[in-house]
Scaffold this motif. Structure first.
Motif, mmCIF file in Angstrom:
data_model
loop_
_atom_site.group_PDB
_atom_site.id
_atom_site.type_symbol
_atom_site.label_atom_id
_atom_site.label_comp_id
_atom_site.label_asym_id
_atom_site.label_seq_id
_atom_site.Cartn_x
_atom_site.Cartn_y
_atom_site.Cartn_z
ATOM 1 N N PRO A 1 -20.689 -24.809 29.131
ATOM 2 C CA PRO A 1 -19.944 -23.381 29.959
ATOM 3 C C PRO A 1 -20.635 -22.107 28.734
ATOM 4 O O PRO A 1 -21.755 -22.095 28.405
ATOM 5 N N ARG B 1 -19.261 -16.453 30.919
ATOM 6 C CA ARG B 1 -18.682 -15.641 30.827
ATOM 7 C C ARG B 1 -19.069 -15.342 29.773
ATOM 8 O O ARG B 1 -18.111 -13.539 29.814
ATOM 9 N N HIS B 2 -20.318 -14.884 29.243
ATOM 10 C CA HIS B 2 -20.486 -13.956 27.978
ATOM 11 C C HIS B 2 -21.537 -13.552 28.936
ATOM 12 O O HIS B 2 -22.102 -12.074 28.360
ATOM 13 N N PHE C 1 -7.780 -19.209 33.277
ATOM 14 C CA PHE C 1 -7.173 -20.219 33.819
ATOM 15 C C PHE C 1 -7.631 -20.885 35.126
ATOM 16 O O PHE C 1 -7.327 -21.983 35.598
ATOM 17 N N ARG D 1 -11.102 -11.040 25.630
ATOM 18 C CA ARG D 1 -11.773 -10.700 25.187
ATOM 19 C C ARG D 1 -13.018 -9.995 25.160
ATOM 20 O O ARG D 1 -14.122 -9.102 24.496
ATOM 21 N N TYR D 2 -13.713 -11.250 26.229
ATOM 22 C CA TYR D 2 -15.067 -10.502 26.197
ATOM 23 C C TYR D 2 -15.803 -9.944 27.778
ATOM 24 O O TYR D 2 -16.641 -9.907 27.845
ATOM 25 N N PHE E 1 -13.659 -9.618 19.232
ATOM 26 C CA PHE E 1 -12.713 -10.386 18.783
ATOM 27 C C PHE E 1 -11.514 -9.827 17.675
ATOM 28 O O PHE E 1 -10.493 -10.447 16.916
ATOM 29 N N ASP F 1 -12.564 -28.407 27.212
ATOM 30 C CA ASP F 1 -12.127 -26.965 26.351
ATOM 31 C C ASP F 1 -11.703 -26.245 27.501
ATOM 32 O O ASP F 1 -11.777 -25.242 27.117
ATOM 33 N N THR G 1 -9.475 -22.893 26.827
ATOM 34 C CA THR G 1 -9.767 -21.832 25.286
ATOM 35 C C THR G 1 -9.628 -20.094 25.986
ATOM 36 O O THR G 1 -10.557 -20.380 27.352
ATOM 37 N N ASN H 1 -11.136 -17.632 24.889
ATOM 38 C CA ASN H 1 -12.394 -17.055 24.388
ATOM 39 C C ASN H 1 -13.986 -17.614 24.987
ATOM 40 O O ASN H 1 -14.221 -17.835 25.779
ATOM 41 N N ARG H 2 -14.355 -18.679 23.368
ATOM 42 C CA ARG H 2 -15.085 -18.545 23.156
ATOM 43 C C ARG H 2 -14.737 -20.440 23.565
ATOM 44 O O ARG H 2 -14.980 -20.844 23.338
ATOM 45 N N PRO H 3 -15.710 -20.409 24.821
ATOM 46 C CA PRO H 3 -15.510 -22.278 25.291
ATOM 47 C C PRO H 3 -17.008 -23.130 24.336
ATOM 48 O O PRO H 3 -17.077 -22.169 24.203
ATOM 49 N N GLY H 4 -17.474 -24.921 24.530
ATOM 50 C CA GLY H 4 -17.497 -24.783 23.756
ATOM 51 C C GLY H 4 -17.895 -25.803 23.587
ATOM 52 O O GLY H 4 -18.250 -27.280 22.771
ATOM 53 N N ARG I 1 -15.621 -28.460 24.012
ATOM 54 C CA ARG I 1 -16.484 -30.022 25.274
ATOM 55 C C ARG I 1 -17.645 -30.654 24.851
ATOM 56 O O ARG I 1 -17.368 -31.714 24.616
ATOM 57 N N GLY J 1 -14.738 -21.468 18.531
ATOM 58 C CA GLY J 1 -14.160 -20.507 19.386
ATOM 59 C C GLY J 1 -13.585 -19.319 19.426
ATOM 60 O O GLY J 1 -13.914 -18.186 19.590
ATOM 61 N N TYR K 1 -21.459 -34.836 29.239
ATOM 62 C CA TYR K 1 -21.280 -34.292 27.920
ATOM 63 C C TYR K 1 -20.444 -35.146 27.242
ATOM 64 O O TYR K 1 -20.065 -35.002 25.929
#
Lengths: 318, 318, 318, 318, 318, 318
Positions: B49, B52-53, B94, C13-14, C64, D42, D45, D47-50, D52, D250, F14
């Motif tokens: 992922p 989204r950023h 979500f 937020r993003y 953040f 994840d 989440t 805000n920041r995913p990852g 996973r 995150g 992953y």
């Protein structure tokens, strides 16, 4: 001390003090044919700074360079005495005109001793004070690799930036536009001024798209036609390369040269009357991998090969 | 305040609030010809992922974009009123179906005001809810750059992912497969389903290897033949590029397009009846250098050039 | 457009355009209590540049930040109208004196409208032209967090650098050394001049080692004793922090403050008569992770909390 | 094959297939005392995913872990049979409720075989479906390290996120708030709801500032007082640590725990009736250095030490 | 050449050829009091290599070091003639015993000239061949900062690795265990051998936890008690620091020293009879930010301060 | 346990334990057609080490590989039983000759069981002990992709390094130079020895420049002519690629192959009598992005496709 110690005998690439192209560090230009010089100045950069750290990191990555060229089998260090002569010192790094004067003064000393300078920037503005030293008597031609023409009249309200230095060089009679060719030009601009600045002056501009269409050989023919056999300067802005190959630079433009194209073009300059050169705009902070500095060092070596050939021919002719 | 302040007058690229292509940030689509829109959604990603950023960082790297194209000399901002209209808001990030509804709702408002959307993703699934807004009345054709066809029937047990959105778009009558062409397809798959999903539907698939053999011009001919002069959408998945050029993406596939090829292909769309476009799958966490976002911004500019030309012609024709 | 759109309502937020502390972007200071201002200038840096990119990335990492403080339960945005007023524009970024004039002019307008400035640098030299605007009538006291005193007489032959600004501010009558305290000072110097510059002027210097011995509370007592209840400026150089916490800065010095210490010290300023502040020397190119900008944004929020408290008290008292 | 081959005999840390804590990879839980399990999810989440990718990289960095603890001289692998049982499989990773069901199903099988689970996330939402499996018969107490309470009622319009899981766990009777303690809470919030969610329920919340004032030993006393000798779960969110120590997460909050504090706190849990644990929110894409995963693996080992001690005591008591 | 050129006069930190602590590069040890020497060897590393690049990058980051200490106001370069004497050359870097012989040979020459060596590794095994040169006549005491005791009997089937060098040094009569103290020891081991190797020999081992309990001053007392006033070596393994402060090392162990603790401990060695020292295990490839090398250079300076004080006292006493 | 668990059924890339090409991890070679083997050895590297970490990271990035080839539609896993057989164990990683013996021993067992090895290095020296196992009875031909010939007689005083292994292989009668072809050779050398080492022996050397001139198809013709239908080994040194595509390697040389060229060349080996292969010199520490390992995994898959085709034909012919 051990007999096997000393810079020259060091067999390990990562060992010892880092110098440009692993050449000996010398302070006196007497007897030096080609002087490798760092110019750690980026005070004329209009966006991302950091090229002041270029010489340091090109030294670091010079550990990967070697001597015998795999295509031409030239060993430039056998043709010429090539030395790292350190960096230009700046009395006041915040004062652009003083820095330019410091550069010109340093290069005049080098030239007066009979050495040919091959420089590592620093931002591209440094080419102007270098030309003031080496083209003082007559204008030179130039083979110029870049994404940008650097012939704007002013940038952000300033006459002296890394986008105007070749306009100034023409005005000062240092650069002969009729014997100048620019390769790799691309990227949108906020006005057409920088393109007109070259075209109106008579510079031959090979945009990236024309280069792609022409190919290496036809481009080299064009270069030879434009610069002829008169004294010619080589200026290589690392942003002529695509940012995939050289991300560490201040003004990246996508869609650029590959390294193999750059190598072929530089090698093709063999036989020209080259009298000096530079590699500029390596900005290490924007490439933590160090690859841009590796590319810079590798292309510096390519220029050293064709330049040493020209210098040795010139020296033999004297 | 200073007269020289404000977004429009800012001469320094790194200064001020970052907007898409450095365009003014506006909330009201009235009078806007092309609406730049961020869609910060990556909830349909099956592996890495982070897309989204994407809008945030494409805004950041838009600081490098300028106005006048160096090949066509088009200034898209003179042809059209182009604005950054911010990002789609999500009531519940979500809930994929709710997010798709939010996207479609946002774009319907844009279209209702007469603006043409040019989007920055987000993962590629966003093209479906965008098409629901802009192709509600009649299916559109599409020029689609990607390593993947995105025409699978399902992925990981789900009908709506970033690998199925164009199958859904065809089923929903939003996309005309006969007027759709996909370029850059490559990379192994665990079944042939995604390739059959395109070929069986009648989509023209140009695998990477065929593209290499054809070259730019023949590929452009093929594009023109397939999409004709009917309304056409441009969708650019950043993973169509080789990961050397665009590492920051969720599903990298080696052996892809170079940026100079992508630029030439996008420029070659001039003259088509383009009605909207997107750049998707920029995932900044996988490229700390920021280069992928720079590529995304630069290609967004390329699309803006051909899209503004099409929009201004359409506006003139009305 | 959707009712739920717009910067204020954005829950993600993003998402959207990045602003300082996620505050609305406004051009008119009327009615603004605290003006968040970016000063993207690093032309007075003597070693590693890049702080010009600080405001941009602090905006990015402001995503953040949130509103209610977990210790004090203050919501600064309820106490004051706080807005992002963009960046100072520079007519000629290469001319330090002109840039200083641009900054002072910008801040005078802010102050004239009754807003209190809270700034994001930029290198530390910007504090001088800011003080020229806000301390024009009477000298201010200062709580200064830094590894360096910045009270040298000159640096590299220059009177105006990011190592001399507070010497100049004292000479210009902008800063009252008797009401100034410096915390976190450390790191070798090539002469003792910069330390003498503070001590001789009567500034209270708390070296890092004394701070470690004193601890937070005794240091806060000392701060209160020194600055009293007269108008006081807060200047936070990010290099006061240890480079483990804030590597992205131009002159890192190991052995510095932790973030939890910095937070406690800033929170302890509650009750002082704070009239403005800055966070400076965030240099994003030297921290690809973005963490330094996150620290910068988080400490900007801490200052916003104590500053908004002071401003609301001052406003209530009027 | 060579006798010296096989995972157990491998002496080189970087060699072979990476498993959690370098334990053998097994599929059958029979005879396993402690089951190390990855939960690569994840999808909750905000805000920041990852996260996973957390289990994969904690496996990678487990190469640095060894067996005998330098303080307690415990070798958890002599006390218990500890195995890497792989990752939870997800039938549809886009469906949060299905993923939660998959997790609970997986853990019920582990528990049914008599093994105690020690988990690596994944985002923090995974603690809820894990508790559904292990606390089905009676609520458990919890020692919870985190910057956030994760007891909000909803987040971004959703009842099930990585900010609400412990509110749900209390509502479902899985978690006894009177026997729950949270350590390291800090960072601004947009409302006080998440703090009230814990305090109103009777959870003992030790904010970061209180922890700093108390110190390690008093905090451990408080932990022991709160959770007593009833069954207790340990949940370690990596964002309880300061981002200088664990940037790859995150929702980083500056001003957090150091690793040496975290180690001391985890070691101090010896003697409690620990029945399971997790390390969550390691998000590798935000830390290319890999250090956050190294921290995650090292703290996983700390928990394995105190958990194996508890398990072996419980097994001996049966 | 310009009068202002030359290494000594260079005012710009980033300019010129990088040397250790910015000292002049000399080949002849005559008249040198303290010889800074790089030992680019990592052939005895059992996990992550790369320390061979340590000297190069510590040179690079030496650009941040200066002369006058902010606490002691010592300028080591006024107390002693300190020079960068380059790196040890290796005839065959693949042959550990030959490399050790090369190191010992190099150091014997340095010592024979009356210079005191201060070294930059390289992996920690280099301390053994260094001690063979400097402790040939009588065993020395040692203050040793490390996460590991390095007193194992063998590692991976080898007697000479970076985990055994101090066991060998004791066996060879180079190191007096009764006058040796190790600080910062921590991290699990696969057997207790390495801890027993120190304790059984009579070395005073201060584990990290004991250090935390003792604090700086009591630890310094213990150091002074153990080593007394006899000749003492200082060995600083960068992995004694927490990886948040020094991630670029081969065997990171979380929960380590902070830089401010390390500085205070090194400064506290003033007054001891220090006769040489090293900083080892800086492995630049694992820290692209360069911060670990900055820490290495900064601590090298701290050692230079206390060592120059000891050397000048010793010289005066002769 | 869940029926859907286990490596084979895992749908998420992953998830789970990382294996080479996502193949099952097996210890017994019986019934295995192609054995994927990691050789984590870099003790013969003369500059930047780190290739010992290659197998681990190629496993990690194998998560991106899939089964059906997009050009040939071959699924190698249907043609052959392909398994990850783990890494070669080393009894003493510091002893090159012992390591070579360990490798040869491991491969002899593999070959004795009738499996064909496909290896991941490690540095390129590993090809020699591999050839000792697989070419024991008769010399093999080789298609060798590399920037370097690796046929020097010695390097840094050593006969066995990653620059000499093919000279040794010819001397030992393992490699038939007349049936060997090297592609991509480039980069300066300190002597012409390494080029002569190939040319004098009768190896067909296609330097990078000749490859560029020939193109893919003519190069493939040349390959087929040289190696014919006798048993042929494929050795792919990742530094044959340009560092823009594969920066994570020990001896990068600019001006190299692109990934799309490498893929086309490897695919073009279909129909040859391939009997084993390797991908070597992936050094992860020099590419934090992980892209080099992704390229390594992707090219390993390409070799698996053509190798499985050859193996299945050979098996069918028996």
């Amino acid at each position: 001390m051990q007999e096997e110690s000393g810079l020259e005998a060091t067999p390990l690439r990562y060992s010892g003090v880092a110098t440009l192209l692993r050449r000996p560090l010398v302070n006196d230009p007497s007897g030096v044919d080609i002087a490798l010089i760092g110019v750690p100045y980026d005070g004329a950069t209009e966006n991302r700074p950091g090229a002041r750290h270029g010489p340091r990191e090109v030294r670091n990555m010079s550990s990967f360079t070697r001597s015998v060229h795999h295509v031409t089998r030239i060993n430039p260090y056998e043709l010429c005495n090539i030395a790292d002569m350190g960096d230009v010192n700046f009395l006041n790094p915040f004062d652009l005109q003083q820095c330019f004067a410091d550069i010109t003064h340093f290069y005049r000393n080098i030239c007066a001793a009979g050495a040919v300078p091959l420089s590592v920037g620093g931002d591209h503005s440094i080419s102007l004070p270098i030309l003031r030293a080496i083209a003082a008597e007559q204008p030179v031609g130039m083979v110029h690799f870049d994404a940008h023409t650097d012939t704007s009249d002013h940038e952000l309200g300033n006459k002296y930036t890394h986008g105007t230095q070749f306009r100034r060089a023409m005005e000062e009679g240092l650069l002969d536009p009729k014997r100048t060719i620019q390769i790799g030009i691309r990227g949108a601009q906020n006005s057409e001024e920088s393109w007109h600045g070259s075209e109106d002056a008579g510079i031959r501009v090979i945009y990236m798209e024309e280069f792609t269409a022409l190919g290496i050989e036809a481009t080299l023919d064009e270069i030879r036609t434009v610069v002829g056999q008169e004294p010619t300067y080589v200026s290589f802005d690392i942003d002529s390369l695509d940012p995939a190959f050289a991300p560490g630079t201040g003004t990246p433009e996508i869609g650029g040269l590959t390294t193999i194209q750059a190598q072929a073009l530089l090698r093709g300059l063999a036989g020209l009357n080259l009298i000096a050169g530079d590699v500029v705009e390596v900005s290490p902070p924007f490439d933590p991998s160090g690859n841009t500095a590796l590319v810079g060092a590798s292309l510096l070596y390519e220029i050293a090969c064709v330049l040493s050939d020209a210098v040795s021919r010139n020296n033999a002719a004297q």
